[in-house]
Design a protein around this motif. Sequence first.
Motif, mmCIF file in Angstrom:
data_model
loop_
_atom_site.group_PDB
_atom_site.id
_atom_site.type_symbol
_atom_site.label_atom_id
_atom_site.label_comp_id
_atom_site.label_asym_id
_atom_site.label_seq_id
_atom_site.Cartn_x
_atom_site.Cartn_y
_atom_site.Cartn_z
ATOM 1 N N GLU A 216 50.129 -9.584 109.447
ATOM 2 C CA GLU A 216 49.063 -9.290 108.444
ATOM 3 C C GLU A 216 49.281 -9.505 106.890
ATOM 4 N N ILE A 217 50.478 -9.649 106.328
ATOM 5 C CA ILE A 217 50.657 -10.312 105.139
ATOM 6 C C ILE A 217 50.017 -11.797 105.081
ATOM 7 N N VAL A 218 50.331 -12.489 106.129
ATOM 8 C CA VAL A 218 49.874 -13.750 106.058
ATOM 9 C C VAL A 218 48.416 -13.986 106.237
ATOM 10 N N ASP A 227 47.163 -17.832 96.377
ATOM 11 C CA ASP A 227 47.695 -19.052 96.137
ATOM 12 C C ASP A 227 49.259 -18.871 96.271
ATOM 13 N N TYR A 228 49.901 -19.254 97.220
ATOM 14 C CA TYR A 228 51.329 -19.128 97.487
ATOM 15 C C TYR A 228 51.966 -20.332 97.875
ATOM 16 N N GLY B 14 49.279 -24.729 107.596
ATOM 17 C CA GLY B 14 49.617 -24.084 106.364
ATOM 18 C C GLY B 14 50.810 -23.368 106.674
ATOM 19 N N GLY B 15 51.227 -22.763 105.477
ATOM 20 C CA GLY B 15 52.607 -21.955 105.298
ATOM 21 C C GLY B 15 54.041 -22.697 105.521
ATOM 22 N N SER B 107 52.362 -20.988 109.499
ATOM 23 C CA SER B 107 53.736 -20.639 109.688
ATOM 24 C C SER B 107 53.860 -19.356 108.911
ATOM 25 N N THR B 108 54.688 -18.351 109.491
ATOM 26 C CA THR B 108 54.960 -17.102 108.874
ATOM 27 C C THR B 108 56.367 -17.111 108.494
#
Lengths: 352, 112
Positions: A216-218, A227-228, B14-15, B107-108
């Motif tokens: 859920e955070i992602v 922006d991370y 992403g990630g 990706s997490t």
Amino acid sequence: MPPRTCALCSTSRAMLKRPKTGQQICKECFFTVFETEVHNTITRAKLFKPGDRVAIGASGGKDSTVLAYVMKTLNERYDYGLELFLLSIDEGITGYRDDSLETVKRNQQQYSMPLKILSYDELYGWTMDGIVAQVGRKNNCTFCGVFRRQALDRGASMLSVDHIVTGHNADDIAETVLMNIMRGDIARLGRCTAICTQGEDTIKRSKPFKYAYEKEIVMYAYFKKLDYFSTECIYSPDAYRGHARVFLKDLEAARPSAIIDIIHSGEAFEVREEVKATQKAQQTCKRCGYISSNDLCKACVLLEGLERGMATAGITDRGRKKLDAEGPAPDNLRTIPFYTAGAAPAVSVGPD
Amino acid sequence: MSQDTTISLKVEFGGGLELLFSNKRSHQLTVPATVPKSTEDNATKQADITFLIRYLRDNLLQERQELFMENETVRPGILVLVNDTDWELEGEGEYVLKNGDEVVFISTLHGG
């Protein structure tokens, strides 16, 4: 297949399935429930009081970036009355932390929060690049973990904050529970699920995302286009945590509630009084004043090992004995500046 | 039922996953609309995400495929969105690709 409607508002199209509940919900309802759950976590645990100065431990990664955004949102929406700061630790890892700090600097502008960066080099006289050059890639995560914890407290003390919040999420906490069980680390198992910890001398630390799933955070970061920065640390990852993480992800795939179930199990553990009695009492480090369960804190032992060219001193008992056999620490040994909680003068932080 | 023999897609990573794909986040690609069901026989199926995942591994992935795939699907911890919707609502690997679809893999697993 026809588009499903949101289980909460029954009007918009569902865009994600919540791992915690299996509910299919739309984007707007997702933002609302995610933020409200964090707010409930904060109020139920009574984490803050009006006027508190709170530092957000910011690495530029997904969790702390979402945390900064959500803390700012909730502080405004519910009138917490908090003064928020970003606090970043620069471990000195070229090609990794220097890039992620650029993200934190953008967050500082985007969220208009003051930012303080404290580097290992400034505090310990060593960068992680320098440490890896001496100790190799096997134990460097030990140095980094111990140094970061103390650096965060010291950075927070320089900002004169009452409280540090970190982006640890439900997945992280469930992993830690598993790791502590597998290692038989009773002392840590007893406290790793606490939402808020406070040593006698240190600043409060808490985890508002304790019940927030990584997925859920992602998703939140993705839908909000936050922006991370996302690159693996260039030095060897924490292999032990890696195993726990892969195992947990497999469990989650089979049953999504596994993560929250493990946290609840961890919370239900009770350490018996006679076991507690065998655990070392907390004192302060004789050399640097930081909280410690021995005469010297772990950071001081690690630093002394580095300075005297015997880096294993802080890692193994054998290394420690070898160091002791070489005699006492020389007078000119580089040490960590003495720590007096709360007594440090407030430093000004600006967009420098 | 579309008559097209190929499908144009936009695929994004992403990630941190983009690091496995030439450090490029966004890829425009064209895949066949009908693909073999398995490697053993001649049966065909409409191209779905399960096919796309294998296609990406064979054609775009540059390194460390174990960080992308596991047991014929994405590794646990990788989120997939089809046109901004969680693939868990779209039938996951069985979702049949359409012309102009946008598929995002995130990706997490990276620190935060």
